[in-house]
Design a protein around this motif. Structure first.
Motif, short mmCIF file in Angstrom:
data_model
loop_
_atom_site.label_atom_id
_atom_site.label_comp_id
_atom_site.label_asym_id
_atom_site.label_seq_id
_atom_site.Cartn_x
_atom_site.Cartn_y
_atom_site.Cartn_z
N MET A 1 0.83 -1.18 0.00
CA MET A 1 0.00 0.00 0.00
C MET A 1 0.88 1.25 0.00
O MET A 1 1.99 1.23 0.51
N THR A 2 0.34 2.26 -0.56
CA THR A 2 1.12 3.48 -0.71
C THR A 2 1.18 4.28 0.58
O THR A 2 0.23 4.32 1.33
N TYR A 3 2.34 4.87 0.79
CA TYR A 3 2.50 5.82 1.89
C TYR A 3 3.10 7.06 1.27
O TYR A 3 4.03 6.96 0.48
N PRO A 4 2.66 8.23 1.53
CA PRO A 4 1.52 8.52 2.41
C PRO A 4 0.18 8.39 1.69
O PRO A 4 0.12 8.52 0.48
N LEU A 56 2.63 7.67 13.14
CA LEU A 56 3.61 7.75 12.04
C LEU A 56 4.41 6.45 11.93
O LEU A 56 4.66 5.96 10.82
N GLU A 57 4.80 5.92 13.06
CA GLU A 57 5.57 4.67 13.08
C GLU A 57 4.75 3.51 12.52
O GLU A 57 5.22 2.76 11.66
N ARG A 58 3.51 3.37 12.98
CA ARG A 58 2.66 2.27 12.53
C ARG A 58 2.27 2.42 11.06
O ARG A 58 2.06 1.42 10.37
N ALA A 59 2.21 3.66 10.57
CA ALA A 59 1.83 3.89 9.16
C ALA A 59 2.86 3.32 8.21
O ALA A 59 2.54 3.03 7.06
N GLN A 60 4.09 3.16 8.65
CA GLN A 60 5.15 2.71 7.77
C GLN A 60 5.45 1.22 7.92
O GLN A 60 6.32 0.69 7.24
N GLN A 61 4.72 0.55 8.80
CA GLN A 61 4.93 -0.88 8.97
C GLN A 61 4.40 -1.64 7.77
O GLN A 61 3.42 -1.24 7.15
N GLU A 62 5.06 -2.73 7.46
CA GLU A 62 4.60 -3.62 6.40
C GLU A 62 4.36 -4.99 7.01
O GLU A 62 5.28 -5.56 7.58
N PRO A 63 3.20 -5.56 6.92
CA PRO A 63 2.02 -4.93 6.32
C PRO A 63 1.43 -3.89 7.27
O PRO A 63 1.58 -3.99 8.48
N ARG A 64 0.76 -2.94 6.69
CA ARG A 64 0.13 -1.89 7.47
C ARG A 64 -1.14 -2.45 8.10
O ARG A 64 -1.97 -3.04 7.40
N THR A 65 -1.30 -2.26 9.40
CA THR A 65 -2.47 -2.81 10.10
C THR A 65 -3.37 -1.72 10.67
O THR A 65 -4.38 -2.02 11.31
N GLU A 66 -2.99 -0.47 10.44
CA GLU A 66 -3.78 0.65 10.95
C GLU A 66 -3.73 1.80 9.96
O GLU A 66 -2.67 2.14 9.44
N PHE A 67 -4.88 2.38 9.73
CA PHE A 67 -4.99 3.56 8.87
C PHE A 67 -5.59 4.66 9.73
O PHE A 67 -6.80 4.76 9.89
N TYR A 68 -4.71 5.44 10.36
CA TYR A 68 -5.07 6.47 11.33
C TYR A 68 -4.70 7.79 10.68
O TYR A 68 -3.53 8.12 10.56
N LEU A 69 -5.71 8.52 10.22
CA LEU A 69 -5.47 9.69 9.37
C LEU A 69 -6.06 10.95 9.97
O LEU A 69 -7.12 10.91 10.62
N GLY A 70 -5.39 12.06 9.74
CA GLY A 70 -5.92 13.35 10.14
C GLY A 70 -7.01 13.77 9.17
O GLY A 70 -6.96 13.47 7.99
N VAL A 71 -8.01 14.45 9.71
CA VAL A 71 -9.10 14.98 8.89
C VAL A 71 -8.92 16.50 8.80
O VAL A 71 -8.78 17.17 9.82
N THR A 72 -8.90 17.00 7.57
CA THR A 72 -8.81 18.44 7.34
C THR A 72 -9.98 18.87 6.45
O THR A 72 -10.57 18.03 5.76
N LYS A 73 -10.28 20.14 6.46
CA LYS A 73 -11.24 20.67 5.48
C LYS A 73 -10.54 20.67 4.13
O LYS A 73 -9.31 20.75 4.06
N ARG A 74 -11.30 20.60 3.07
CA ARG A 74 -10.68 20.54 1.73
C ARG A 74 -9.86 21.78 1.41
O ARG A 74 -8.88 21.70 0.68
N ASP A 75 -10.22 22.92 1.98
CA ASP A 75 -9.52 24.17 1.65
C ASP A 75 -8.58 24.64 2.76
O ASP A 75 -8.12 25.77 2.74
N ASP A 76 -8.28 23.77 3.73
CA ASP A 76 -7.44 24.16 4.87
C ASP A 76 -6.74 22.90 5.38
O ASP A 76 -7.40 21.91 5.68
N ASP A 77 -5.43 22.93 5.50
CA ASP A 77 -4.68 21.73 5.88
C ASP A 77 -4.60 21.50 7.39
O ASP A 77 -4.00 20.54 7.84
#
Length: 180
Positions: A1-4, A56-77
């Motif tokens: 799977m792709t990171y990021p 961040l550490e778990r996001a780079q593990q292979e295989p990835r077992t967690e998808f923990y993502l920040g939520v932003t508004k589309r026009d604001d990071d």
């Protein structure tokens, strides 16, 4: 799977956390108004930084077992929330999400959950996704019901938070039930 990973919803973007997100994350997980509904008590700045580091550490593990993502508004990071699917069992995942209290009522949780569940079914190939929600959290229950999740029952004394055991209402959706 792709990171990021970057997932674009109708109103939000889900993206990997960065170390620069600490203040925004603290505004969410350090707010008793928000954590009342979560499976953990409010956290301090050091715990917010540790959460991001672990994510961040778990996001780079292979295989990835967690998808923990920040939520932003589309026009604001800036991070206004988070959405997570933790893989468990065979082609199964557990959904969780939270939005900053000042952003409640604008549909961001529903959009983030919809985008992440779609990603999980299409890109990860999950078969089943569950959400365990405090039975008094009417807003979150409405989110999963609007998305087509089915109530399965109650997990008794499921989490210990805010000094007491709390039940969770269990909801699920299967890949063939999902509206792409």
């Amino acid at each position: 799977m792709t990171y990021p990973i970057r997932i674009v919803g109708d109103h939000v973007v889900l993206r990997e956390f960065t170390r620069d997100d600490a203040a925004d994350v603290l505004a969410i997980i350090g707010d008793d108004k928000v954590t009342t509904w979560l499976s953990f008590d409010s956290r301090d700045r050091d715990q917010a930084v540790a959460m991001i580091e672990g994510t961040l550490e778990r996001a780079q593990q292979e295989p990835r077992t967690e998808f923990y993502l920040g939520v932003t508004k589309r026009d604001d990071d800036r991070v206004i929330g988070f959405a997570r699917i933790g893989l468990s069992g065979v082609q199964a995942g557990k959904l969780g999400y939270a939005i900053a209290a000042k952003e409640w009522g604008r549909g961001y949780a529903r959009d983030a959950a919809r985008a992440l569940v779609t990603y999980a079914f299409k890109e990860i190939g999950l078969h089943r996704i569950t959400a365990a929600i405090g039975p008094d959290n009417a807003a979150s229950i409405a989110v999963v019901q609007q998305l087509g999740f089915t109530r399965e029952g109650v997990l008794r004394d499921h989490v210990f938070t805010n000094g007491a055991w709390r039940d969770s209402a269990l909801f699920s959706v299967l890949a063939h039930e999902w509206s792409w």
